[in-house]
Design an enzyme around this catalytic site. Structure first.
Site, PDB file in Angstrom:
ATOM      1  N   ARG A  52       0.848  -1.199   0.000  1.00  0.00           N
ATOM      2  CA  ARG A  52       0.000   0.000   0.000  1.00  0.00           C
ATOM      3  C   ARG A  52       0.886   1.252   0.000  1.00  0.00           C
ATOM      4  O   ARG A  52       0.475   2.326  -0.395  1.00  0.00           O
ATOM      5  CB  ARG A  52      -0.955   0.026   1.192  1.00  0.00           C
ATOM      6  CG  ARG A  52      -2.125   1.009   0.964  1.00  0.00           C
ATOM      7  CD  ARG A  52      -3.073   1.093   2.160  1.00  0.00           C
ATOM      8  NE  ARG A  52      -2.373   1.566   3.318  1.00  0.00           N
ATOM      9  CZ  ARG A  52      -2.373   0.965   4.506  1.00  0.00           C
ATOM     10  NH1 ARG A  52      -3.055  -0.137   4.703  1.00  0.00           N
ATOM     11  NH2 ARG A  52      -1.677   1.471   5.506  1.00  0.00           N
ATOM     12  N   TYR A 104     -11.945  20.255 -15.311  1.00  0.00           N
ATOM     13  CA  TYR A 104     -12.522  18.909 -15.261  1.00  0.00           C
ATOM     14  C   TYR A 104     -13.659  18.893 -14.231  1.00  0.00           C
ATOM     15  O   TYR A 104     -13.453  19.228 -13.060  1.00  0.00           O
ATOM     16  CB  TYR A 104     -11.438  17.894 -14.902  1.00  0.00           C
ATOM     17  CG  TYR A 104     -11.952  16.488 -14.847  1.00  0.00           C
ATOM     18  CD1 TYR A 104     -12.322  15.832 -16.012  1.00  0.00           C
ATOM     19  CD2 TYR A 104     -12.102  15.829 -13.648  1.00  0.00           C
ATOM     20  CE1 TYR A 104     -12.828  14.543 -15.971  1.00  0.00           C
ATOM     21  CE2 TYR A 104     -12.593  14.538 -13.586  1.00  0.00           C
ATOM     22  CZ  TYR A 104     -12.951  13.902 -14.752  1.00  0.00           C
ATOM     23  OH  TYR A 104     -13.450  12.623 -14.699  1.00  0.00           O
ATOM     24  N   ASP A 177      -2.955  20.456 -14.001  1.00  0.00           N
ATOM     25  CA  ASP A 177      -3.552  19.252 -14.598  1.00  0.00           C
ATOM     26  C   ASP A 177      -3.233  19.324 -16.091  1.00  0.00           C
ATOM     27  O   ASP A 177      -3.806  20.110 -16.839  1.00  0.00           O
ATOM     28  CB  ASP A 177      -5.061  19.230 -14.345  1.00  0.00           C
ATOM     29  CG  ASP A 177      -5.761  18.011 -14.961  1.00  0.00           C
ATOM     30  OD1 ASP A 177      -5.163  17.363 -15.845  1.00  0.00           O
ATOM     31  OD2 ASP A 177      -6.910  17.727 -14.563  1.00  0.00           O
ATOM     32  N   LYS A 202      -6.165   8.485 -19.383  1.00  0.00           N
ATOM     33  CA  LYS A 202      -6.390   9.074 -20.697  1.00  0.00           C
ATOM     34  C   LYS A 202      -5.188   8.762 -21.607  1.00  0.00           C
ATOM     35  O   LYS A 202      -4.921   7.627 -21.903  1.00  0.00           O
ATOM     36  CB  LYS A 202      -6.648  10.572 -20.535  1.00  0.00           C
ATOM     37  CG  LYS A 202      -7.658  10.898 -19.416  1.00  0.00           C
ATOM     38  CD  LYS A 202      -9.056  10.386 -19.694  1.00  0.00           C
ATOM     39  CE  LYS A 202      -9.986  10.491 -18.490  1.00  0.00           C
ATOM     40  NZ  LYS A 202     -10.139  11.803 -17.920  1.00  0.00           N
TER      41      LYS A 202
HETATM   42  C1  LIG Z   1     -10.317  12.181 -16.578  1.00  0.00           C
HETATM   43  C2  LIG Z   1      -9.737  13.415 -16.036  1.00  0.00           C
HETATM   44  C3  LIG Z   1      -9.482  13.550 -14.664  1.00  0.00           C
HETATM   45  C4  LIG Z   1      -9.843  12.483 -13.667  1.00  0.00           C
HETATM   46  O1  LIG Z   1      -9.172  11.277 -13.912  1.00  0.00           O
HETATM   47  P1  LIG Z   1      -9.780   9.843 -13.488  1.00  0.00           P
HETATM   48  O2  LIG Z   1      -8.714   8.887 -13.814  1.00  0.00           O
HETATM   49  O3  LIG Z   1     -11.054   9.662 -14.277  1.00  0.00           O
HETATM   50  O4  LIG Z   1     -10.084   9.904 -12.018  1.00  0.00           O
HETATM   51  C5  LIG Z   1      -8.892  14.734 -14.250  1.00  0.00           C
HETATM   52  N1  LIG Z   1      -8.567  15.718 -15.108  1.00  0.00           N
HETATM   53  C6  LIG Z   1      -8.814  15.614 -16.431  1.00  0.00           C
HETATM   54  C7  LIG Z   1      -8.440  16.733 -17.335  1.00  0.00           C
HETATM   55  C8  LIG Z   1      -9.401  14.463 -16.936  1.00  0.00           C
HETATM   56  O5  LIG Z   1      -9.652  14.371 -18.248  1.00  0.00           O
END
Ligand SMILES: *Cc1c(COP(=O)(O)O)cnc(C)c1O
Length: 423
Positions: A52, A104, A177, A202
């Protein structure tokens, strides 16, 4: 061979060139053990205790991601949201954070509900407007500025270097992000950001078959990186074994001692205590996906650039939102901080309004009507339907995640759907 001189595509394709020392396998094994044996003298000489906290399967993917972002350390998480929320959970109640109005949606929701109830003060501003960003600073209280660029689903582009100056002048950290820039088109740490977050679900994985997140720290958070390098020699003088790849207790202490404020250490602790930790198989799959990152993402971005130009001329479309279009509001900043392409995400606003947009989504045959982004298959989504009330997303907008199919096929399918729903 020093990995500093190699191009990012090379580092990704070879996973930093790592060869598994025992078998000489060019693919690293999946480590499934949750626990590791203590030595007779009560030490953990392999540097592992319980998975963990960390897992040997993370090492190669974390090191590769840190190298791609030119960071000093990286942590994979069970999801993008687990990675993002750790950045806020590492703050104290009463701290003030600034985030973009357009971001997001799930993270914005979490900030406005959960994080606010836990005592964080949250301001949402248009971060593309630097005066507005500056004005939102509460001296002494603002601890973090969160950016997303290009930002979902309008693809707003924020000037990372200018935002870093504003954050640092106020004594706050800048976290970006950078999911849509996918490490390939922008490296926020080189522009002054302290920390980069990706939804690895993604582009980094790229095959719509796992959920993962990652945080990559820059030198302002973690000066002495422990990162795995291609020619790393084990300190013991013994031939390298799998266990030699990664964090040893001595590395860990050296790294923590070099941290100016413990923010990164708190984030690491949050991962191991709250337990938003990635599974071994997912970490291995993520490394497998990451090896083809550059060809996938560069192909998709080139296709998106063509599609954006074609769609901008389409009689059924009112507006195309894409940082690569010269008429786009954020284009100039995008040219400064994006290299090699403008990403593979764009949105279209359908002339016929909300119903025509929904009808277009209904009539596509090749594009898949689905949420998420960054996979090899192209996805399309009526974004306002998923974001709901309070969303800044216009109701006539369709969000497109361009995959790696043939660009002419993608255009032809959208074209027939747009024409059919404009009737
Ligand atoms: C999908 C996404 C997230 C969240 O990611 P998860 O893996 O779905 O929790 C955060 N920021 C952006 C820009 C995203 O496209």
């Amino acid at each position: 061979m020093s990995d500093q001189r190699l191009a990012p595509a090379t580092l990704a394709a070879q996973g930093l060139g790592l060869v598994e020392p025992v078998t000489k396998g060019i693919v690293q094994p999946i480590h499934v053990s949750t626990t590791f044996e203590r030595d007779a003298d009560n030490e953990y000489s392999a540097g592992r205790c319980y998975s963990r906290a960390d897992n040997p399967t993370f090492d190669q993917v974390e090191a590769t991601l840190a190298a791609l972002e030119q960071g000093t350390d990286a942590l994979v998480f069970a999801s993008g949201m687990a990675a993002a929320t750790a950045c806020f959970q590492a703050l104290d109640p009463g701290d003030h954070v600034i985030a973009p109005t357009v971001m997001y949606w799930a993270l914005r929701n979490w900030l406005m509900t959960f994080a606010s109830r836990w005592g964080l003060q949250v301001s949402l501003v248009d971060t593309t407007n630097l005066d507005e960003l500056r004005a939102a600073i509460r001296p002494g209280t603002t601890k973090l500025i969160w950016l997303e660029t290009p930002a979902n689903p309008l693809w707003h582009v924020t000037d990372i270097a200018a935002a870093a100056d504003i954050a640092h002048y106020a004594g706050a950290k800048l976290v970006v992000d950078s999911t849509v820039a996918a490490t390939v088109f922008t490296q926020p740490l080189t522009l002054g950001a302290d920390l980069v977050m990706h939804a690895a679900t993604k582009y980094l994985n790229g095959h719509s078959d796992l959920v993962a997140g990652v945080l990559i720290a820059g030198p302002t958070l973690c000066a002495a990186g422990h990162l795995l390098s291609v020619d790393r020699t084990p300190t013991s003088g013994q031939p390298a074994r799998c266990a030699d790849v990664g964090v040893r207790p001595t590395d860990l202490f050296a790294r923590l001692a070099s941290e100016p404020d413990g923010y990164w250490k708190r984030i690491r602790t949050i991962r191991s205590q709250i337990g938003g930790v990635l599974g071994s198989f997912e970490a291995w799959l993520l490394m497998r996906g990451l090896r083809t990152l550059h060809p996938r993402v560069c192909w998709a971005a080139a296709s998106a650039q063509c599609l954006a130009a074609q769609l901008a001329e389409h009689p059924a479309i009112a507006e195309v939102l894409y940082p690569g279009l010269p008429c786009f509001a954020g284009h100039e900043v995008a040219c400064r901080q994006m290299r090699g392409g403008f990403g593979a995400m764009l949105s279209i606003r359908v002339k016929g309004g909300e119903l025509a947009a929904i009808a277009t989504a209904a009539k596509v045959q090749l594009w898949k009507r689905a949420t998420s982004l960054g996979g090899v298959e192209s996805l399309l989504e009526h974004r306002a339907s998923i974001e709901g009330p309070g969303s800044p997303c216009p109701p006539d907008l369709l969000r497109l995640s361009v995959g790696i199919e043939d660009g002419n096929d993608l255009f032809a399918d959208l074209d027939q759907a747009l024409r059919a729903s404009a009737k």
